[in-house]
Design a protein around this motif. Structure first.
Motif, PDB file in Angstrom:
ATOM      1  N   UNK A  89       0.943  -1.167  -0.057  1.00 51.08           N
ATOM      2  CA  UNK A  89      -0.018   0.277  -0.012  1.00 51.08           C
ATOM      3  C   UNK A  89       0.938   1.231  -0.061  1.00 51.08           C
ATOM      4  N   UNK A  90       0.537   2.317  -0.379  1.00 55.33           N
ATOM      5  CA  UNK A  90       1.042   3.749  -0.381  1.00 55.33           C
ATOM      6  C   UNK A  90       1.668   4.038   0.885  1.00 55.33           C
ATOM      7  N   UNK A  91       2.822   4.630   1.170  1.00 58.78           N
ATOM      8  CA  UNK A  91       3.359   5.151   2.403  1.00 58.78           C
ATOM      9  C   UNK A  91       2.905   6.437   2.492  1.00 58.78           C
ATOM     10  N   UNK A  92       1.636   6.598   2.937  1.00 55.94           N
ATOM     11  CA  UNK A  92       0.700   7.655   3.186  1.00 55.94           C
ATOM     12  C   UNK A  92      -0.051   7.583   4.442  1.00 55.94           C
ATOM     13  N   UNK A  93       0.435   8.096   5.499  1.00 56.72           N
ATOM     14  CA  UNK A  93       0.037   7.389   6.712  1.00 56.72           C
ATOM     15  C   UNK A  93      -1.475   8.259   7.000  1.00 56.72           C
ATOM     16  N   UNK A  94      -1.505   9.543   6.375  1.00 51.86           N
ATOM     17  CA  UNK A  94      -2.575  10.232   6.699  1.00 51.86           C
ATOM     18  C   UNK A  94      -3.955   9.616   5.790  1.00 51.86           C
ATOM     19  N   UNK A  95      -3.538   9.078   4.842  1.00 53.70           N
ATOM     20  CA  UNK A  95      -4.597   8.349   3.891  1.00 53.70           C
ATOM     21  C   UNK A  95      -4.875   7.019   4.752  1.00 53.70           C
ATOM     22  N   UNK A  96      -3.869   6.052   5.149  1.00 53.68           N
ATOM     23  CA  UNK A  96      -4.130   4.811   5.837  1.00 53.68           C
ATOM     24  C   UNK A  96      -4.839   5.269   7.110  1.00 53.68           C
ATOM     25  N   UNK A  97      -4.700   6.285   8.048  1.00 54.59           N
ATOM     26  CA  UNK A  97      -5.102   6.718   9.249  1.00 54.59           C
ATOM     27  C   UNK A  97      -6.730   6.988   9.120  1.00 54.59           C
ATOM     28  N   UNK A  98      -6.866   7.837   7.986  1.00 52.98           N
ATOM     29  CA  UNK A  98      -8.431   8.023   7.683  1.00 52.98           C
ATOM     30  C   UNK A  98      -9.181   6.905   7.490  1.00 52.98           C
ATOM     31  N   UNK A  99      -8.753   5.860   6.662  1.00 54.94           N
ATOM     32  CA  UNK A  99      -9.478   4.715   6.403  1.00 54.94           C
ATOM     33  C   UNK A  99      -9.636   3.932   7.644  1.00 54.94           C
ATOM     34  N   UNK A 100      -8.578   3.765   8.564  1.00 57.74           N
ATOM     35  CA  UNK A 100      -8.760   3.007   9.918  1.00 57.74           C
ATOM     36  C   UNK A 100      -9.859   3.706  10.588  1.00 57.74           C
ATOM     37  N   UNK A 101      -9.872   5.111  10.771  1.00 60.59           N
ATOM     38  CA  UNK A 101     -10.908   5.680  11.480  1.00 60.59           C
ATOM     39  C   UNK A 101     -12.340   5.649  10.949  1.00 60.59           C
ATOM     40  N   UNK A 102     -12.320   5.680   9.540  1.00 62.17           N
ATOM     41  CA  UNK A 102     -13.769   5.094   9.030  1.00 62.17           C
ATOM     42  C   UNK A 102     -14.110   3.959   9.419  1.00 62.17           C
ATOM     43  N   UNK A 103     -13.293   2.983   9.451  1.00 62.27           N
ATOM     44  CA  UNK A 103     -13.619   1.564   9.644  1.00 62.27           C
ATOM     45  C   UNK A 103     -14.053   1.463  10.999  1.00 62.27           C
ATOM     46  N   UNK A 104     -13.405   2.343  11.950  1.00 64.02           N
ATOM     47  CA  UNK A 104     -13.517   2.101  13.489  1.00 64.02           C
ATOM     48  C   UNK A 104     -15.014   2.860  13.863  1.00 64.02           C
ATOM     49  N   UNK A 105     -15.261   3.983  13.250  1.00 59.70           N
ATOM     50  CA  UNK A 105     -16.278   4.995  13.617  1.00 59.70           C
ATOM     51  C   UNK A 105     -17.104   5.401  12.559  1.00 59.70           C
ATOM     52  N   UNK A 106     -16.397   6.329  11.331  1.00 61.02           N
ATOM     53  CA  UNK A 106     -17.404   7.155  10.908  1.00 61.02           C
ATOM     54  C   UNK A 106     -18.283   6.340   9.822  1.00 61.02           C
TER      55      UNK A 106
END
Length: 470
Positions: free
Chosen positions: A444-461
């Protein structure tokens, strides 16, 4: 088993196997609220909001996971579901915990001790008394609402019979709790036509709506009224959890009228007639859920109450259920297709208990997605026997391969305990570890902001946007 006293077993980076996993969890997953959209908590206990008081009651009463573990450890039933003193039951659980190593019960137990009581040591016989007293000293002053707020639980959805008056949900709605509590419509009892308990349940439903249910048409009227009542009280989900094969067969209205008329007269119904009745009821309910904008859930693939001796001794839900290999997917396909054909398919979540059906369920749900609702058809979180590290990882990987992990609505507890919410943390740590592993393998791309947003979406949003709670 020899002593395994261990300080700080649940450390900050528990389950996180790389610096990248640590960053994703601590910076993105850890602090977002919890939406627990399927559990079996008591609305009465939340409404009355009395201190929990005792860890044995909070942990062992009705917890079939722990019951199974204690039985496997050779503990007598007297200390499990029997009348043993509460402290003695706790001591027998403490005796069992070290032997649960590599079972998810070991991780869950230690997570709960750490998060609710800040207890670091592994529970075992030589510290049971001390931990029992320490936990009880906290629970003496800790109410259900406080425990939920402590875990940052924004929403819980209980599981409720259609005849429930929802008075406790109404009380909760008027209270100024941090956590919002909504009912879930669970009409399982309506499906047991041909059994003695079905007629007893019709009497109960008749008393609830204040008129006699003497025809299938009147039954549907009563169901619709109860759905409307639940909706007005904040309900936005339904559930279905009947064991056995999931079938959907053709029928016509005259057939269902005749089948329903045969039942009260104790005239034997054939298996095909029962399937026709259930199919008709499933279709009617599915259309109503779509009309109300609800989400429908289907928990499929369990064989219940296998041990008749324990069922007679303890009752149903004694911890004697297991994974089944019933045919499910063909009936599910026909059912979803029948609703989709008339554009009356509600948002849907399915859960399988048989891991051999992971790919089958994941691929089936992708057949019925439509525009306008991202992730409309959800293959739900790893359920029951599968909601442990290995099962969660497999569910995440299969969903990634056959659907869109980015649109997944995440974890739920399916629990009866107010101490079970660290399971969301457990899921989140595993999720972050899976994504970080991909990152380290350059998948996956080395883009922690993108990956972090996806994780927050899965966990809550994603869940917040999906359910549209008022």
């Amino acid at each position: 088993m020899s002593s395994i006293i261990s300080k700080n077993f649940i450390a900050d980076n528990f389950l996180l196997e790389s610096k990248e996993a640590e960053m994703l969890y601590h910076d993105y997953a850890k602090t977002v609220p919890i939406i627990d959209y399927h559990n079996h908590l008591s609305a009465k206990e939340i409404a009355e909001n009395k201190p929990i008081g005792n860890i044995t009651k909070a942990w062992l009463s009705g917890d079939h996971y722990k019951w199974r573990g204690m039985r496997a450890n050779g503990i007598e039933e007297y200390y499990i579901s029997g009348d043993a003193p509460l402290e003695e039951k706790f001591e027998k659980w403490a005796e069992t915990v070290p032997n649960t190593l590599r079972n998810p019960l070991f991780h869950w137990t230690q997570l709960e001790l750490k998060r609710y009581f800040n207890i670091d040591t592994v529970l075992q016989p030589n510290n049971a008394s001390e931990i029992y007293e320490e936990a009880n000293s906290i629970l003496e002053n800790r109410t259900p609402a406080q425990l939920l707020e402590q875990m940052n639980v924004e929403v819980v959805c209980t599981t409720d019979d259609p005849t429930d008056d929802l008075k406790y949900h109404q009380q909760i709605a008027k209270a100024n709790y941090f956590t919002k509590v909504y009912p879930t419509f669970r009409p399982d009892e309506l499906f047991f036509i041909g059994e003695e308990k079905f007629n007893l349940y019709l009497e109960k439903l008749s008393a609830c709506v204040n008129y006699s249910i003497d025809s299938y048409e009147v039954l549907l009227k009563a169901i619709d009224e109860r759905i409307e009542f639940f909706h007005k009280n904040g309900c936005r989900l339904s559930d279905y959890g009947i064991s056995g094969a999931f079938s959907f067969v053709g029928f016509n209205d005259d057939e269902i009228t005749t089948i329903f008329e045969k039942n009260p007269k104790s005239e034997g119904l054939t298996e095909l007639e029962i399937q026709k009745y259930r199919s008709s009821l499933l279709l009617h309910l599915g259309k109503k859920y779509h009309e109300k904008g609800w989400t429908q859930q289907y928990h499929l693939g369990v064989i219940r109450n296998n041990n008749e001796r324990l069922k007679e001794l303890v009752g149903a839900d004694a911890g004697c259920d297991s994974i089944a290999d019933y045919p499910i997917i063909e009936g599910l396909s026909k059912f979803l297709n029948a609703l989709d054909r008339t554009d009356q398919l509600a948002k849907t979540i399915t859960y399988n208990l048989n891991p051999a059906q992971n790919e089958t369920f994941a691929s089936m749900m992708g057949n019925f997605n439509t525009g306008g609702i991202p992730g409309k058809m959800q293959w739900g979180a790893a359920w029951w026997f599968l909601d442990q590290k290995d099962g969660i990882e497999k569910q995440l990987n299969v969903l990634s391969n056959m659907g869109l992990l980015s649109k997944f609505i995440g974890m739920l507890t399916d629990s009866r305990s107010f101490l079970s919410f660290p399971r969301h943390e457990y899921f989140r740590r595993i999720l972050c570890n899976v994504i970080a592993d991909d990152l380290n393998k350059r998948l996956v791309p080395n883009d922690t902001e993108f990956l972090g947003k996806m994780i927050q979406d899965i966990c809550y949003n994603n869940a917040k946007n999906y359910f549209n709670f008022k």
